[in-house]
Design an enzyme around this catalytic site. Structure first.
Site, PDB file in Angstrom:
ATOM      1  CB  CYS A  37      92.452  29.481  10.923  1.00  0.00           C
ATOM      2  SG  CYS A  37      92.246  30.756   9.660  1.00  0.00           S
TER       3      CYS A  37
ATOM      4  CB  CYS B 115      91.391  33.513  10.684  1.00  0.00           C
ATOM      5  SG  CYS B 115      92.830  32.455  10.415  1.00  0.00           S
TER       6      CYS B 115
END
Length: 305
Positions: free
Chosen positions: A121, A202
């Site tokens: 992420c 993400c």
């Protein structure tokens, strides 16, 4: 009696000679017939298609395998369980002996599954018209990854491949451009890889665009504009940061308040993303100035007062 024996021997020799002549004639006829048939096959064998783009990269297998092993053994040993030989075979079977204008996503699906891996992420960096700059930045800053920094992208970056229905099944002379047919091996591969890269993103994602492009920094026809932007998951991505870079010494064709950036923001807002946009993101601009330290555009970068 001796005369009869001599006549018998003469007849035997004659029969033997005739047999040898007939055998030789049959062999000659067989050779000539085989030559004619082979020549005929060569004439009717379909010729390899001629296209406008460069052909398959020479020693493609060695290039793909070398990049794969380097990636999973040296750069990211946590991926050492990846089977590079199986990955190569999957890529080869996706295009070999196939019409290069009839490639489908199903052809590449096994490859995508074999080579996929998670992207941490906050590390995804998308780009459009900033190829060189984006990759210089990820090489100097390991906190970000472009598609070309993943296994799939690393293996395929700047190489070309396409098949042909006739032997040897791979066209080393030419491959089709997107303008000749959209379902070509390169276009289908990069669309699928881009889709998968976007779906894996993400946290906060970054987008590096070129504000010196006269036609506009954001283009709906680009891979980012037509594929990646629509496969970002609002449930996984918390924000999109746009870095609008301008060439050193180049035109300032568009800023964060420009028309194409507004279109991009509208699309992102409609999909419920939080958005920020920054002109000439300083860390990237500093990298540009490394190559242009004396240019007037870099004075702010080098000014220590």
């Amino acid at each position: 009696m001796p005369f009869q024996q001599g006549s018998a021997r003469t007849r035997q020799r004659t029969v033997l000679l005739v047999g040898i002549v007939v055998l030789l004639a049959a062999l000659v006829l067989a050779v000539v017939l085989a030559s004619v048939l082979t020549h005929g096959k060569q004439e009717v064998r379909p010729k390899m298609m001629k296209w406008k783009d460069r052909g398959t990269t020479k020693n493609l297998q060695e290039v793909i395998l070398g990049r794969c092993y380097n990636y999973v053994m040296a750069r990211y040993p946590e991926l050492r369980d990846k089977d590079c030989l199986e990955i190569w075979e999957s890529l080869k079977h996706a295009f070999i002996y196939k019409n290069p204008c009839n490639i489908t996503s199903e052809d590449y699906q096994p490859l995508m599954e074999l080579a996929s891996h998670p992207v941490p992420c906050n590390k995804s960096l998308f780009w459009s018209k900033t190829n060189d700059l984006a990759h210089r930045y990820t090489k100097s800053n390991q906190n970000f990854l472009t598609l070309e920094d993943t296994l799939l992208g690393h293996m395929a970056d700047r190489v070309s491949w396409c098949g042909d229905p006739s032997a040897p099944g791979i066209n080393y002379e030419s491959c089709p451009k997107r303008s000749e047919c959209e379902s070509n091996p390169s276009s289908v591969f990069w669309k699928m890889a881009s889709k998968m890269f976007a779906e894996a993103a993400c946290g906060v994602v970054q987008v590096m665009l070129n504000g010196s492009v006269e036609a506009g920094a954001f283009r709906s026809s680009s891979i980012f504009g037509s594929v990646e932007i629509f496969h970002l998951n609002p449930d996984k991505v918390s924000a999109v940061h746009i870095w609008l870079m301008h060439d050193i010494g180049g035109p300032q064709s568009e800023s964060c308040s420009g028309h194409s950036i507004k279109r991009l923001k509208d699309i992102l807002e409609e999909r419920n993303f939080k958005i920020t946009c920054e002109d000439d993101y300083r860390p990237v601009q500093l990298l540009q100035c490394v190559h242009n330290p004396d240019h007037t555009d870099c004075r702010l970068c080098t000014n220590t007062t």
